[in-house]
Scaffold this motif. Structure first.
Motif, mmCIF file in Angstrom:
data_model
loop_
_atom_site.group_PDB
_atom_site.id
_atom_site.type_symbol
_atom_site.label_atom_id
_atom_site.label_comp_id
_atom_site.label_asym_id
_atom_site.label_seq_id
_atom_site.Cartn_x
_atom_site.Cartn_y
_atom_site.Cartn_z
ATOM 1 N N GLY A 40 0.859 -1.231 0.089
ATOM 2 C CA GLY A 40 -0.099 -0.099 -0.128
ATOM 3 C C GLY A 40 0.755 1.273 0.040
ATOM 4 N N GLY A 107 1.996 5.444 13.497
ATOM 5 C CA GLY A 107 1.255 4.880 12.330
ATOM 6 C C GLY A 107 -0.180 4.307 12.765
ATOM 7 N N GLY A 108 -0.951 4.259 11.730
ATOM 8 C CA GLY A 108 -2.271 3.653 11.884
ATOM 9 C C GLY A 108 -2.167 2.310 12.278
ATOM 10 N N GLN A 109 -1.065 1.735 11.874
ATOM 11 C CA GLN A 109 -0.748 0.216 12.044
ATOM 12 C C GLN A 109 -0.812 -0.107 13.516
ATOM 13 O OE1 GLN A 109 -0.689 -2.053 9.514
ATOM 14 N NE2 GLN A 109 -0.163 -3.693 11.026
ATOM 15 N N TYR A 137 -8.431 -5.145 5.913
ATOM 16 C CA TYR A 137 -6.990 -5.103 5.867
ATOM 17 C C TYR A 137 -6.183 -6.142 6.639
ATOM 18 C CZ TYR A 137 -2.592 -2.561 7.018
ATOM 19 O OH TYR A 137 -1.359 -2.370 7.017
ATOM 20 N N TYR A 140 -4.305 -6.281 9.902
ATOM 21 C CA TYR A 140 -4.785 -6.568 11.302
ATOM 22 C C TYR A 140 -4.729 -7.925 11.624
ATOM 23 C CZ TYR A 140 -8.020 -2.458 10.072
ATOM 24 O OH TYR A 140 -8.283 -1.340 9.773
ATOM 25 N N SER A 187 -12.340 -0.775 7.727
ATOM 26 C CA SER A 187 -11.728 0.127 7.049
ATOM 27 C C SER A 187 -12.679 0.718 5.821
ATOM 28 C CB SER A 187 -10.462 -0.169 6.409
ATOM 29 O OG SER A 187 -10.716 -1.289 5.401
ATOM 30 N N ASN A 191 -9.652 -1.171 2.418
ATOM 31 C CA ASN A 191 -8.395 -2.063 1.981
ATOM 32 C C ASN A 191 -8.882 -3.279 2.322
ATOM 33 O OD1 ASN A 191 -6.073 -3.277 1.593
ATOM 34 N ND2 ASN A 191 -4.860 -2.144 2.941
ATOM 35 N N ASP A 219 -11.324 2.778 10.238
ATOM 36 C CA ASP A 219 -9.858 3.078 9.933
ATOM 37 C C ASP A 219 -9.973 4.031 8.523
ATOM 38 O OD1 ASP A 219 -7.398 2.900 8.819
ATOM 39 O OD2 ASP A 219 -6.970 0.939 9.199
ATOM 40 N N ALA A 221 -7.795 5.460 6.929
ATOM 41 C CA ALA A 221 -6.311 5.778 6.104
ATOM 42 C C ALA A 221 -6.586 6.422 4.869
ATOM 43 C CB ALA A 221 -5.844 4.532 6.354
ATOM 44 N N TYR A 222 -7.660 6.092 4.242
ATOM 45 C CA TYR A 222 -7.494 6.712 2.725
ATOM 46 C C TYR A 222 -8.703 7.553 2.426
ATOM 47 C CZ TYR A 222 -5.080 2.427 2.065
ATOM 48 O OH TYR A 222 -3.958 1.511 2.173
ATOM 49 N N SER A 247 -4.329 8.765 9.188
ATOM 50 C CA SER A 247 -3.022 8.366 9.003
ATOM 51 C C SER A 247 -2.234 9.463 8.073
ATOM 52 C CB SER A 247 -2.694 6.896 8.226
ATOM 53 O OG SER A 247 -1.636 6.722 7.785
ATOM 54 N N SER A 249 0.332 8.690 6.303
ATOM 55 C CA SER A 249 0.877 7.678 5.146
ATOM 56 C C SER A 249 0.392 7.896 3.827
ATOM 57 C CB SER A 249 0.798 6.142 5.614
ATOM 58 O OG SER A 249 1.543 6.104 6.690
ATOM 59 N N LYS A 250 -0.867 8.232 3.595
ATOM 60 C CA LYS A 250 -1.291 7.997 2.193
ATOM 61 C C LYS A 250 -1.192 9.447 1.696
ATOM 62 C CE LYS A 250 -1.910 3.825 3.100
ATOM 63 N NZ LYS A 250 -0.661 2.693 3.056
ATOM 64 N N ARG A 257 5.705 7.664 10.148
ATOM 65 C CA ARG A 257 4.986 6.563 11.019
ATOM 66 C C ARG A 257 4.147 7.635 11.732
ATOM 67 N NH1 ARG A 257 3.816 4.038 8.763
ATOM 68 N NH2 ARG A 257 3.129 2.483 10.247
ATOM 69 N N THR A 258 3.090 8.138 11.320
ATOM 70 C CA THR A 258 2.120 8.891 11.911
ATOM 71 C C THR A 258 0.754 8.557 11.819
ATOM 72 O OG1 THR A 258 3.868 10.525 11.485
ATOM 73 C CG2 THR A 258 1.747 11.399 12.663
HETATM 74 C C1 LIG Z 1 -6.546 0.280 5.876
HETATM 75 C C2 LIG Z 1 -5.084 0.553 6.588
HETATM 76 N N1 LIG Z 1 -4.929 0.839 7.711
HETATM 77 C C3 LIG Z 1 -3.905 1.282 8.340
HETATM 78 C C4 LIG Z 1 -2.822 1.037 7.542
HETATM 79 C C5 LIG Z 1 -1.456 1.305 8.161
HETATM 80 O O1 LIG Z 1 -1.035 2.509 7.849
HETATM 81 P P1 LIG Z 1 0.318 3.444 8.695
HETATM 82 O O2 LIG Z 1 1.147 3.547 7.715
HETATM 83 O O3 LIG Z 1 -0.646 4.776 9.027
HETATM 84 O O4 LIG Z 1 0.656 2.704 9.816
HETATM 85 C C6 LIG Z 1 -2.898 0.822 6.083
HETATM 86 C C7 LIG Z 1 -1.680 0.713 5.329
HETATM 87 O O5 LIG Z 1 -1.706 0.496 4.326
HETATM 88 C C8 LIG Z 1 -3.968 0.820 5.690
HETATM 89 O O6 LIG Z 1 -4.153 0.304 4.363
#
Ligand SMILES: Cc1ncc(COP(=O)(O)O)c(C=O)c1O
Length: 421
Positions: A40, A107-109, A137, A140, A187, A191, A219, A221-222, A247, A249-250, A257-258
């Motif tokens: 991703g 990070g969201g992770q 996703y 998880y 999510s 994803n 979630d 993230a997108y 997040s 990230s995208k 990593r936020t």
């Molecule tokens: C749905 C979803 N959640 C969380 C994450 C993790 O994102 P992060 O980079 O903020 O940890 C991703 C990463 O691809 C994702 O697709």
């Protein structure tokens, strides 16, 4: 060596290990013809990179560099960032949140790793997280510290839209919140599928969760407001009964990593304690790079004018390649693309398990994500569901020539699998 039960649990290889290793190899191996259609990783959009560079230069010029890298921040996150974020979200959505409703994580992770294990598991009568729509996703999959039983998911309704397109929907008839359910989680945009649970579906989930006294975790993230990789109308909602994850990230900052959690104080305090215990405080850099664009609101314009159209175009392009390379006579179906950066392809009745298809493609230098890993939350009675071994996820952030090569290899291997059956 003897590891603890948690150590053993974290040592189990799952889809996310393959994904991260494949992605790393595709980026750094130097093999020129590898097609990285997995993972991703966001596209490196010049407009975004320019913004982060400009921020960095400002930080250097204005003497903020030292305080940024030479000191720890508050476990909640960088104070200026939190203030600007709270104002930004309240101005747009009127949620009335305060800094006490916000926690920043690595990070969201990590946000979901903490949330799942803080809300459900040993010592609580609540022992499961409910996924209302499987697949979800893959990241998880191995996050439970008590094993797979922490997750329970519900198979989707499948709606065929014609012309090789389908869409999942939440099967509310089979969605049951049980006494042991700690939270509903999804999510949105999803994803791996690119599905966006509709506002009506989300409202129904929120009503069910509220009646049961449990939170809904989204979630985002997108989603909106950033990065806003969506192509259908959808509202970003929050109330005290929701946990919303954002997040950086995208919007092009995965290396910083936020992640950001918006939730009621009680949940935020617990997350913040977990961050303190495990990491002292989150990383400063991403927060500092983004803060000025939250404060002046200019992040909205770049998401609207650059990020969103870019991914929309990529989705349309990738879908056009499916139509170009896949045999029209074969029963393949692509999930309606409504958001995120993936196409989700279902090959009805695929004669070989999708893991084998993945391995055949991989041998030819094309890396995709086999779909079965994304169904991790299905209960034992649904594990035999054939559909989960008939799907793959493709990322469409790669350049045109890589997508051409990768999708052609995939189409050839799919055609071969049906032909040899
Ligand atoms: C749905 C979803 N959640 C969380 C994450 C993790 O994102 P992060 O980079 O903020 O940890 C991703 C990463 O691809 C994702 O697709």
């Amino acid at each position: 060596m003897d590891f603890s039960r948690i150590g053993q649990q974290l040592n189990v290889r799952t889809g996310i290990n393959d994904l991260m290793e494949d992605m790393y190899e595709a980026i750094y191996s130097g093999r020129p013809n590898l097609c990285q259609l997995n993972g991703g990783a966001p596209a490196m959009l010049p407009e975004l990179v320019r913004m982060w560079r400009a921020s960095m230069e400002r930080i250097m010029e204005q003497g903020e560099f030292e305080s940024l890298v030479c000191s720890y921040q508050h476990p909640r996150g960088h104070e200026k960032f939190i203030q600007s974020l709270v104002k930004y979200l309240n101005d747009r959505y009127g949620w009335g949140i305060t800094p006490e409703n916000v926690a920043v994580t690595q990070g969201g992770q990590m946000a979901f790793f903490l949330l799942f294990n803080l809300l459900a598991g040993e010592g609580s009568p609540k022992s499961e997280i409910l996924f209302p729509l499987c697949p979800d996703y893959v990241g998880y999959q191995a996050q439970s510290l008590v094993g797979p039983s922490l997750f329970r998911g519900v198979k989707p309704r499948i709606q065929r839209l014609g012309n090789h397109v389908f869409k999942y929907g939440i099967d509310f008839e089979n969605l049951d919140i049980r006494p042991e359910t700690a939270a509903i989680s999804l999510s949105r945009p999803a994803n791996p599928t690119g599905n966006v649970v509709t506002d009506e579906e989300l409202d129904m989930l929120r009503a069910m969760a509220k009646a049961a006294g449990i939170p809904v975790m989204v979630d985002n993230a997108y989603g909106q407001p950033f990065p806003d990789i969506t192509s259908v109308p959808c509202n970003t909602v929050w109330d005290e009964n929701m946990v919303l994850s954002l997040s950086l990230s995208k919007i092009g900052l995965p290396g910083t990593r936020t992640g950001i959690i918006i939730a009621r104080k009680e949940i935020i305090d617990t997350v913040m304690n977990a961050v303190t215990v495990s990491a002292l405080c989150p990383n400063n850099l991403g927060q500092a790079l983004v803060e000025p664009y939250l404060a002046d609101g200019s992040l909205d314009a770049v998401c609207r004018d650059v990020v969103k159209p870019y991914y929309r175009k990529r989705a349309a392009f990738a879908e056009s390649l499916l139509r170009q390379y896949f045999d029209d006579e074969l029963p393949w179906h692509v999930h309606k693309s409504e958001g995120a950066m993936f196409l989700w392809l279902w090959m009805d009745g695929l004669p070989i398990p999708v893991q084998e298809l993945y391995e055949r493609c991989r041998e030819r230098g094309c890396y995709v994500n086999p779909g079965h890993h994304f169904f991790f939350a299905l209960p034992p009675e649904d594990r035999g569901w054939r559909h989960q071994h008939e799907c793959v996820r493709l990322s469409f952030t790669q350049p045109d020539d890589v997508l051409h090569r990768g999708i052609r290899i995939l189409a050839e291997e799919v055609a071969r699998a049906y032909k040899e059956a």
